[in-house]
Design a protein around this motif. Structure first.
Motif, PDB file in Angstrom:
ATOM      1  N   ALA A  75       0.862  -1.189   0.000  1.00  0.00           N
ATOM      2  CA  ALA A  75       0.000   0.000   0.000  1.00  0.00           C
ATOM      3  C   ALA A  75       0.893   1.233   0.000  1.00  0.00           C
ATOM      4  CB  ALA A  75      -0.900  -0.005   1.227  1.00  0.00           C
ATOM      5  N   LEU A  76       0.670   2.107  -0.962  1.00  0.00           N
ATOM      6  CA  LEU A  76       1.443   3.345  -1.064  1.00  0.00           C
ATOM      7  C   LEU A  76       0.534   4.529  -0.775  1.00  0.00           C
ATOM      8  CD1 LEU A  76       3.286   2.705  -4.487  1.00  0.00           C
ATOM      9  CD2 LEU A  76       4.251   2.396  -2.189  1.00  0.00           C
ATOM     10  N   SER A  77       1.083   5.547  -0.095  1.00  0.00           N
ATOM     11  CA  SER A  77       0.372   6.816   0.077  1.00  0.00           C
ATOM     12  C   SER A  77       0.897   7.799  -0.961  1.00  0.00           C
ATOM     13  CB  SER A  77       0.627   7.386   1.469  1.00  0.00           C
ATOM     14  OG  SER A  77       0.201   6.464   2.435  1.00  0.00           O
ATOM     15  N   LYS A  78       0.178   8.900  -1.123  1.00  0.00           N
ATOM     16  CA  LYS A  78       0.570   9.934  -2.093  1.00  0.00           C
ATOM     17  C   LYS A  78       2.046  10.313  -1.903  1.00  0.00           C
ATOM     18  CE  LYS A  78      -0.728  14.521  -3.718  1.00  0.00           C
ATOM     19  NZ  LYS A  78      -1.671  15.654  -3.592  1.00  0.00           N
ATOM     20  N   GLY A  79       2.803  10.283  -2.980  1.00  0.00           N
ATOM     21  CA  GLY A  79       4.211  10.661  -2.932  1.00  0.00           C
ATOM     22  C   GLY A  79       5.156   9.475  -2.757  1.00  0.00           C
ATOM     23  N   GLU A  80       4.630   8.322  -2.324  1.00  0.00           N
ATOM     24  CA  GLU A  80       5.470   7.131  -2.179  1.00  0.00           C
ATOM     25  C   GLU A  80       5.555   6.399  -3.515  1.00  0.00           C
ATOM     26  OE1 GLU A  80       4.801   6.217   2.547  1.00  0.00           O
ATOM     27  OE2 GLU A  80       3.594   5.049   1.129  1.00  0.00           O
ATOM     28  N   GLN A 138      11.739  -2.187  -5.153  1.00  0.00           N
ATOM     29  CA  GLN A 138      12.266  -1.189  -4.199  1.00  0.00           C
ATOM     30  C   GLN A 138      11.109  -0.289  -3.797  1.00  0.00           C
ATOM     31  OE1 GLN A 138      15.805   1.091  -5.504  1.00  0.00           O
ATOM     32  NE2 GLN A 138      16.248  -0.605  -6.889  1.00  0.00           N
ATOM     33  N   VAL A 139      10.692  -0.404  -2.540  1.00  0.00           N
ATOM     34  CA  VAL A 139       9.604   0.449  -2.052  1.00  0.00           C
ATOM     35  C   VAL A 139      10.227   1.710  -1.475  1.00  0.00           C
ATOM     36  CG1 VAL A 139       7.671   0.606  -0.450  1.00  0.00           C
ATOM     37  CG2 VAL A 139       8.203  -1.582  -1.562  1.00  0.00           C
ATOM     38  N   MET A 140       9.763   2.867  -1.911  1.00  0.00           N
ATOM     39  CA  MET A 140      10.374   4.126  -1.502  1.00  0.00           C
ATOM     40  C   MET A 140       9.336   4.961  -0.773  1.00  0.00           C
ATOM     41  SD  MET A 140      12.533   4.463  -5.000  1.00  0.00           S
ATOM     42  CE  MET A 140      13.918   5.263  -4.249  1.00  0.00           C
ATOM     43  N   ARG A 141       9.550   5.117   0.548  1.00  0.00           N
ATOM     44  CA  ARG A 141       8.583   5.865   1.379  1.00  0.00           C
ATOM     45  C   ARG A 141       8.902   7.352   1.292  1.00  0.00           C
ATOM     46  NH1 ARG A 141       4.347   2.536   1.717  1.00  0.00           N
ATOM     47  NH2 ARG A 141       5.000   0.442   2.325  1.00  0.00           N
ATOM     48  N   THR A 142       8.845   7.872   0.088  1.00  0.00           N
ATOM     49  CA  THR A 142       9.189   9.264  -0.183  1.00  0.00           C
ATOM     50  C   THR A 142       7.971  10.168   0.004  1.00  0.00           C
ATOM     51  OG1 THR A 142       8.871   8.557  -2.462  1.00  0.00           O
ATOM     52  CG2 THR A 142      11.125   8.938  -1.768  1.00  0.00           C
ATOM     53  N   HIS A 143       8.245  11.472   0.070  1.00  0.00           N
ATOM     54  CA  HIS A 143       7.176  12.463   0.171  1.00  0.00           C
ATOM     55  C   HIS A 143       7.233  13.385  -1.049  1.00  0.00           C
ATOM     56  CE1 HIS A 143       8.067  11.316   4.397  1.00  0.00           C
ATOM     57  NE2 HIS A 143       6.745  11.255   4.420  1.00  0.00           N
ATOM     58  N   ILE A 144       6.145  14.137  -1.252  1.00  0.00           N
ATOM     59  CA  ILE A 144       6.143  15.142  -2.314  1.00  0.00           C
ATOM     60  C   ILE A 144       7.364  16.048  -2.107  1.00  0.00           C
ATOM     61  CG2 ILE A 144       4.867  17.125  -3.265  1.00  0.00           C
ATOM     62  CD1 ILE A 144       3.368  14.530  -3.725  1.00  0.00           C
ATOM     63  N   GLY A 145       8.119  16.275  -3.170  1.00  0.00           N
ATOM     64  CA  GLY A 145       9.305  17.134  -3.075  1.00  0.00           C
ATOM     65  C   GLY A 145      10.603  16.348  -2.980  1.00  0.00           C
ATOM     66  N   TRP A 203      15.066   8.251  -6.567  1.00  0.00           N
ATOM     67  CA  TRP A 203      16.201   7.797  -7.368  1.00  0.00           C
ATOM     68  C   TRP A 203      16.492   6.336  -7.043  1.00  0.00           C
ATOM     69  CZ3 TRP A 203      21.611  10.687  -7.406  1.00  0.00           C
ATOM     70  CH2 TRP A 203      22.347  10.203  -8.480  1.00  0.00           C
ATOM     71  N   PRO A 204      15.719   5.437  -7.650  1.00  0.00           N
ATOM     72  CA  PRO A 204      15.917   4.020  -7.328  1.00  0.00           C
ATOM     73  C   PRO A 204      17.286   3.528  -7.801  1.00  0.00           C
ATOM     74  CG  PRO A 204      13.898   4.392  -8.606  1.00  0.00           C
ATOM     75  CD  PRO A 204      14.692   5.643  -8.664  1.00  0.00           C
ATOM     76  N   VAL A 205      17.830   2.560  -7.076  1.00  0.00           N
ATOM     77  CA  VAL A 205      19.097   1.948  -7.465  1.00  0.00           C
ATOM     78  C   VAL A 205      18.926   1.306  -8.848  1.00  0.00           C
ATOM     79  CG1 VAL A 205      20.773   0.154  -6.868  1.00  0.00           C
ATOM     80  CG2 VAL A 205      19.661   1.487  -5.059  1.00  0.00           C
ATOM     81  N   ASN A 206      19.849   1.583  -9.736  1.00  0.00           N
ATOM     82  CA  ASN A 206      19.867   1.007 -11.089  1.00  0.00           C
ATOM     83  C   ASN A 206      18.743   1.478 -12.010  1.00  0.00           C
ATOM     84  OD1 ASN A 206      22.205  -0.484 -10.740  1.00  0.00           O
ATOM     85  ND2 ASN A 206      21.098  -2.195  -9.827  1.00  0.00           N
ATOM     86  N   ALA A 207      18.000   2.517 -11.628  1.00  0.00           N
ATOM     87  CA  ALA A 207      16.995   3.056 -12.550  1.00  0.00           C
ATOM     88  C   ALA A 207      17.689   4.013 -13.509  1.00  0.00           C
ATOM     89  CB  ALA A 207      15.916   3.795 -11.778  1.00  0.00           C
TER      90      ALA A 207
END
Ligand SMILES: [Zn+2]
Length: 371
Positions: free
Chosen positions: A224-229, A282-289, A293-297
């Motif tokens: 489950a991802l929230s906005k920005g993730e 790779q799950v990235m719990r990032t926020h807006i802003g 930058w995923p590894v190997n993307a």
């Protein structure tokens, strides 16, 4: 300097009714699944003129895949997309070549390229991505057995015990019946999975009770991802987006090998070849802003709500307006983009800055081009 495009719309049956209306031509009363921003022959983006009108010209008439190596999409899913896996470069190249020569008569690959993708949630987004942990997967299959007297999944469970998820897939596809599929949600509940997961399996039952691939979903991890993730899915990781709206960034490929949850053709043999058990999402719990930058993307992404982001020359760049109007500022010019429109800059276009006045997705290829 920069071309402005709109998305090429796809009305696949899993789309949300009018889910992309605010970024496209408006309401159609039918499912709207994807808007494509790129040069892929499956949906090259129409150009927009300086007055904001759509032209009959498109991006692929100006650039090839070397110049525009990324495909960006807005995606709106009302129900699960197929359980799928994307081929790596070598499998895609060989598979596509075999189709061209007639050695392979089925149409499995759309192009000769690897598909590696990132999904950034624009609202709550649910997916199955990668393998569920071993203990839980085995418990899930045991719970399904308990609800279906006479059903024996011991061979599949034995493969899971040895960490061999791939080998369990064909066994589960063979075992499938709609009666078994109808017990998925109850099985999920009986092993104590959270309510959201039980609901996800209720959706699978409602939409895909006769789909042989439904029985492999217990082996997939729920996310489950929230906005920005975001979640990055390297080629070779099995997944199925369940529902939600997001921005998708990928290498410019439409190579999808399906295992189930679809009315489209399923190629289990090629999907098994494409799955790489060494890779994880790779799950990235990032926020807006935040910079994503995923590894190997081969790209970096930032959802910007305010402020400025530099997009230096030397690599492919695209800025897609999602809410409000954002500006692309060059040394001697400025262009405005409305929601659903994107400014596209090749490696040879000059430096530019994005000024965000509302949400804008800024995507830059990390593959630098010699000037
Ligand atoms: Zn995918």
């Amino acid at each position: 300097m920069s071309l402005v495009v709109r998305g090429a719309i796809k009305d696949y049956d899993w789309g949300i009714i009018d889910g992309l209306a605010r970024w496209s031509d408006g309401a159609t009363g039918s499912p709207q699944a994807e808007l494509w921003y790129g040069v892929h022959p499956g949906g090259p983006s129409p150009l927009v003129d300086s007055q904001g009108h759509t032209t009959d010209d498109d991006l692929a008439r100006h650039f090839d895949v070397e110049s525009i190596p990324l495909l960006v999409k807005l995606l709106a899913a009302a129900k699960p997309l197929s359980v799928q896996v994307h081929p790596n470069r070598s499998l895609a190249a060989h598979g596509y070549a075999a189709q061209q020569t007639g050695e392979e008569s089925r149409r499995i690959y759309s192009d000769p390229f690897e598909k590696t993708e990132l999904l950034v949630a624009l609202q709550d987004f649910e997916a199955f991505a990668g393998w569920r942990n071993q203990t839980e997967s085995i418990a899930f299959l045991s719970a399904i057995e308990a609800l279906n007297p006479g059903l024996d999944l011991s061979e599949a469970k034995n493969e899971l015990t040895h960490g061999n998820f791939k080998a369990a897939l064909p066994l589960l596809i063979q075992a499938n019946t709609s009666t078994i599929i109808r017990t998925l949600a109850q099985a999920a509940e009986s092993i104590g999975l959270e309510h959201a997961q039980v609901v996800a399996y209720e959706i699978v039952i409602k939409e895909y009770a006769n789909d042989a691939g439904a029985l492999i979903t217990p082996l997939l991890a729920y996310l489950a991802l929230s906005k920005g993730e975001a979640v990055f899915l390297p080629a070779g990781v099995p997944h199925s987006y369940i529902r939600g709206i997001g921005v998708e960034v990928m290498t410019s490929s439409d190579n999808v090998v399906r295992l189930g949850l679809t009315s489209k053709p399923v190629f289990v043999d090629h999907a098994l070849m494409a799955i790489n058990d060494d890779l994880q999402p790779q799950v990235m719990r990032t926020h807006i802003g935040d910079l994503i930058w995923p590894v190997n993307a081969p790209f970096v992404v930032r959802l910007l709500e305010s402020g400025t982001e530099r997009m230096p020359t030397g690599a492919y760049r695209i800025a897609l307006a999602i809410e409000g109007k954002s500006s692309i500022v060059f040394e001697d010019a400025e262009i405005m983009i409305q929601p659903g429109r994107a400014a596209v800059m090749s490696a040879h276009d000059p430096d530019a800055d994005v000024e965000a006045h509302g949400l804008v997705a800024v995507i830059q290829s990390t593959i630098l081009t010699q000037a």
